[in-house]
Scaffold this active site. Sequence first.
Site, PDB file in Angstrom:
ATOM      1  N   ASP A 177       0.822  -1.214   0.000  1.00  0.00           N
ATOM      2  CA  ASP A 177       0.000   0.000   0.000  1.00  0.00           C
ATOM      3  C   ASP A 177       0.855   1.263   0.000  1.00  0.00           C
ATOM      4  O   ASP A 177       2.040   1.244   0.352  1.00  0.00           O
ATOM      5  CB  ASP A 177      -0.894   0.020   1.233  1.00  0.00           C
ATOM      6  CG  ASP A 177      -2.136  -0.843   1.068  1.00  0.00           C
ATOM      7  OD1 ASP A 177      -2.185  -1.633   0.110  1.00  0.00           O
ATOM      8  OD2 ASP A 177      -3.049  -0.737   1.916  1.00  0.00           O
ATOM      9  N   HIS A 189       3.843  -2.675   3.138  1.00  0.00           N
ATOM     10  CA  HIS A 189       4.075  -1.309   2.671  1.00  0.00           C
ATOM     11  C   HIS A 189       5.486  -1.199   2.100  1.00  0.00           C
ATOM     12  O   HIS A 189       6.458  -1.541   2.791  1.00  0.00           O
ATOM     13  CB  HIS A 189       3.897  -0.304   3.803  1.00  0.00           C
ATOM     14  CG  HIS A 189       2.515  -0.300   4.387  1.00  0.00           C
ATOM     15  ND1 HIS A 189       2.112  -1.220   5.346  1.00  0.00           N
ATOM     16  CD2 HIS A 189       1.430   0.481   4.141  1.00  0.00           C
ATOM     17  CE1 HIS A 189       0.842  -0.986   5.669  1.00  0.00           C
ATOM     18  NE2 HIS A 189       0.408   0.034   4.947  1.00  0.00           N
TER      19      HIS A 189
END
Length: 282
Positions: A66, A210
Amino acid sequence: MKSPIRIVLAGGCALGLLSAPAAAWAEQPAAAAPKPAATAKPTAKPTAKPKPVDCTKVKCIALTFDDGPGKYADKLLATLKKHDAKATFFLEGQYVKSRPKLAKQIVDAGHDIGNHSYSHPKFTETSIDEIREELQKTQDIVKKVTGRYPTTIRPPYGLLDDDTKTVAAEMKMPIILWNGGSRDWATRNEKAIYDEVLKNAKRDGVILMHDWVAQTVTVMPKLLTELKKQGYHLVAVSSLPGAKALKPAEVFPVSAAADKDLSTDSPTGDPDDFAESPADDS
């Protein structure tokens, strides 16, 4: 007794016979050396494209990243390539704008891309018009930079409501959540990230990570090696069973929308969570 004249004549004829061939050989040009036969160049065999992984027959898992492209995305892409792994990147429009080369590299490497909003607001606290603007603005910048539109939506923090589903239906895009996390944003510790992913790993699982967390990128070679050792094929979400025929606004994985613990895998948006991808100069 032979006549002296005959002897002289005979001697002269003999000398002529001996010398004539020598003169004739001298007049013939030397035979040219034979040219070596040309060696045929080997025909280069076309590189066969790898066959797509059939996750109905083998054990698959999808790593998703993300808030990208994060500042360490290039290193992550190199690791994924080395391990012949595919992933899914949920891009934020603001970082596609500031890191266009990295966004293009993600697409050129054949990874899936999704829409993660432009500036990462909580959609449950945002008007439907603002949700629509956040997603459309990201669609436009990603297409401009990479030549491709994102094909799925992941709402920031995994927060989902009816307004988000309405906009997703309008844009004809399914919604992708997750069913396992890494908590990389919270721990910033390689061993903790490694252990958390392996604890949550399961067949056809979707793992939240991430690419702006340095420790995630650093531990990735070790993590991929262990997942492959356990029999997993690292694929994009679109390769998972059930993901190919998703309808607009449909949520995947199916159980994710009802998972009350889902938000614990993602930053809540509070300042102490360090939820934002750092800028290049930080």
